[in-house]
Design a protein around this motif. Sequence first.
Motif, PDB file in Angstrom:
ATOM      1  N   VAL A 175      32.876  -4.822  95.372  1.00  0.00           N
ATOM      2  CA  VAL A 175      33.705  -5.984  95.507  1.00  0.00           C
ATOM      3  C   VAL A 175      34.255  -5.987  96.828  1.00  0.00           C
ATOM      4  CG1 VAL A 175      34.646  -5.442  93.087  1.00  0.00           C
ATOM      5  CG2 VAL A 175      35.833  -4.622  95.274  1.00  0.00           C
ATOM      6  N   PRO A 176      34.716  -7.277  97.288  1.00  0.00           N
ATOM      7  CA  PRO A 176      35.307  -7.655  98.522  1.00  0.00           C
ATOM      8  C   PRO A 176      36.433  -6.711  98.911  1.00  0.00           C
ATOM      9  CG  PRO A 176      34.743  -9.525  97.377  1.00  0.00           C
ATOM     10  CD  PRO A 176      34.755  -8.582  96.204  1.00  0.00           C
ATOM     11  N   LYS A 177      36.788  -6.568 100.156  1.00  0.00           N
ATOM     12  CA  LYS A 177      37.893  -5.511 100.226  1.00  0.00           C
ATOM     13  C   LYS A 177      39.164  -6.151  99.836  1.00  0.00           C
ATOM     14  CE  LYS A 177      39.746  -3.526 104.510  1.00  0.00           C
ATOM     15  NZ  LYS A 177      39.866  -3.439 106.104  1.00  0.00           N
ATOM     16  N   GLN A 178      39.336  -7.379  99.851  1.00  0.00           N
ATOM     17  CA  GLN A 178      40.895  -8.081  99.326  1.00  0.00           C
ATOM     18  C   GLN A 178      40.532  -8.369  97.997  1.00  0.00           C
ATOM     19  OE1 GLN A 178      42.948  -7.617 101.253  1.00  0.00           O
ATOM     20  NE2 GLN A 178      41.775  -7.246 103.048  1.00  0.00           N
ATOM     21  N   HIS A 179      39.690  -7.947  97.159  1.00  0.00           N
ATOM     22  CA  HIS A 179      39.521  -8.441  95.685  1.00  0.00           C
ATOM     23  C   HIS A 179      40.600  -7.572  94.910  1.00  0.00           C
ATOM     24  CE1 HIS A 179      37.700  -8.853  91.590  1.00  0.00           C
ATOM     25  NE2 HIS A 179      36.938  -9.788  92.273  1.00  0.00           N
ATOM     26  N   PRO A 180      41.127  -8.293  93.684  1.00  0.00           N
ATOM     27  CA  PRO A 180      42.150  -7.785  92.988  1.00  0.00           C
ATOM     28  C   PRO A 180      41.862  -6.394  92.660  1.00  0.00           C
ATOM     29  CG  PRO A 180      41.874 -10.112  92.532  1.00  0.00           C
ATOM     30  CD  PRO A 180      40.887  -9.807  93.547  1.00  0.00           C
ATOM     31  N   LEU A 181      40.621  -6.102  92.108  1.00  0.00           N
ATOM     32  CA  LEU A 181      39.942  -4.592  91.867  1.00  0.00           C
ATOM     33  C   LEU A 181      39.855  -3.594  92.804  1.00  0.00           C
ATOM     34  CD1 LEU A 181      37.603  -5.971  89.119  1.00  0.00           C
ATOM     35  CD2 LEU A 181      39.841  -5.089  88.785  1.00  0.00           C
ATOM     36  N   SER A 182      40.053  -4.074  94.173  1.00  0.00           N
ATOM     37  CA  SER A 182      39.692  -3.318  95.310  1.00  0.00           C
ATOM     38  C   SER A 182      40.192  -1.977  95.368  1.00  0.00           C
ATOM     39  CB  SER A 182      39.698  -4.007  96.660  1.00  0.00           C
ATOM     40  OG  SER A 182      40.981  -4.409  96.636  1.00  0.00           O
ATOM     41  N   ARG A 183      41.260  -1.890  94.782  1.00  0.00           N
ATOM     42  CA  ARG A 183      42.162  -0.359  94.745  1.00  0.00           C
ATOM     43  C   ARG A 183      41.856   0.321  93.673  1.00  0.00           C
ATOM     44  NH1 ARG A 183      46.025  -0.299  98.501  1.00  0.00           N
ATOM     45  NH2 ARG A 183      46.825  -2.244  99.301  1.00  0.00           N
ATOM     46  N   ARG A 184      40.943   0.146  92.928  1.00  0.00           N
ATOM     47  CA  ARG A 184      40.645   0.922  91.594  1.00  0.00           C
ATOM     48  C   ARG A 184      39.525   1.786  91.825  1.00  0.00           C
ATOM     49  NH1 ARG A 184      41.814  -1.511  86.469  1.00  0.00           N
ATOM     50  NH2 ARG A 184      40.653   0.481  85.591  1.00  0.00           N
ATOM     51  N   ARG A 185      39.558   3.098  91.598  1.00  0.00           N
ATOM     52  CA  ARG A 185      38.554   3.889  91.862  1.00  0.00           C
ATOM     53  C   ARG A 185      37.590   4.008  90.716  1.00  0.00           C
ATOM     54  NH1 ARG A 185      40.820   9.817  93.844  1.00  0.00           N
ATOM     55  NH2 ARG A 185      38.484   9.880  94.543  1.00  0.00           N
ATOM     56  N   GLU A 186      37.751   3.748  89.460  1.00  0.00           N
ATOM     57  CA  GLU A 186      36.955   3.741  88.433  1.00  0.00           C
ATOM     58  C   GLU A 186      37.605   2.607  87.401  1.00  0.00           C
ATOM     59  OE1 GLU A 186      36.484   7.493  86.952  1.00  0.00           O
ATOM     60  OE2 GLU A 186      38.132   7.629  85.857  1.00  0.00           O
ATOM     61  N   LEU A 187      36.511   2.183  86.649  1.00  0.00           N
ATOM     62  CA  LEU A 187      36.638   1.119  85.651  1.00  0.00           C
ATOM     63  C   LEU A 187      35.720   0.946  84.604  1.00  0.00           C
ATOM     64  CD1 LEU A 187      35.198  -1.519  86.712  1.00  0.00           C
ATOM     65  CD2 LEU A 187      37.297  -2.099  87.752  1.00  0.00           C
ATOM     66  N   HIS A 188      35.888   0.522  83.455  1.00  0.00           N
ATOM     67  CA  HIS A 188      35.038   0.032  82.646  1.00  0.00           C
ATOM     68  C   HIS A 188      34.379  -1.416  83.034  1.00  0.00           C
ATOM     69  CE1 HIS A 188      35.084   3.249  79.727  1.00  0.00           C
ATOM     70  NE2 HIS A 188      36.490   3.210  79.864  1.00  0.00           N
ATOM     71  N   LEU A 189      33.184  -1.922  82.661  1.00  0.00           N
ATOM     72  CA  LEU A 189      32.783  -2.962  83.098  1.00  0.00           C
ATOM     73  C   LEU A 189      33.630  -4.319  82.483  1.00  0.00           C
ATOM     74  CD1 LEU A 189      30.498  -5.051  84.216  1.00  0.00           C
ATOM     75  CD2 LEU A 189      29.280  -4.658  82.071  1.00  0.00           C
TER      76      LEU A 189
END
Length: 300
Positions: A175-189
Amino acid sequence: MINPHRIDFVSLSLFALVARTGSISKAATLAHLAVGAASKRISDLEVGMGAPLLERHSRGVTLTVAGQALYRHAQRILADVDLLAAELSDFTSGIVGVVRLWANTSAVTQFLPQQLATFTQANPGIRIELEEKNSSDIVLAVLDGRADVGIFADRTPTLGLQCLDYREDHLGLVVPKQHPLSRRRELHLAEALDYDFVSLSEGTSLAERLQTETEAMGRRLKLRIRVRSFDAMCQMVAAGMGVAVLPLQAVRELVRSMQLRQIALKDDWAQRSLLLGLRDINAVPRHVRTLIEHLRSTTP
């Protein structure tokens, strides 16, 4: 009756030049022959084939139906002779074997560069001809003999190939650096499916896996653009065109240089296997077996 043993390669090559140029005199010049000698060779070839090959007119020549058939075969025969000459040249230069290796982008990007470098250093008499292709194309190439060994992703229909384990790679979200998900370390698709996606070309194993898993959730992928390489995918992500699912190790340097973010996927399907495929493991030549053993035993 046609006697194929009376067809010589000089005449066949000359005939191919005549077919391409539409002129016996032009073909003679390219073949470094006198026009009379070239014309005699073509006439002898027609006698040997038992049918007229050319229709002669004031502006040159055109192929008859028999000539068109001979030209198709001549192209293939002459190409095979060129390949034979190249292969024999290898042997006179100390090459003892050539391995035609087809591999998908994940293998080419992550594992093969260092492995092939150490292999060629240790085995200078074995030449590797590497082609980067889609997984499904790789399977077909091994089956029909265009490739000796293939490396492709699991879930690819193997159509009877014999397979060996090669490597594991883990897919993640880029994801881009400023994306809302960018602080997540892991997630489900599923947590990313509200966003636009950048994907590889249709028909690639990675694109098909992503599509299959999305549909299994009863969702539709919001596909913004398809491109042909990991590099292009990362550039599109950096430009804000969407997020992308990619092998994390393969794009680590791209992510760093473009200031993107990697997020591990927790889905089971994100752990992917790469396979080595061959037609018959017990019948491969010694130099092919040597490469296979190296690829499976060494750390890239």
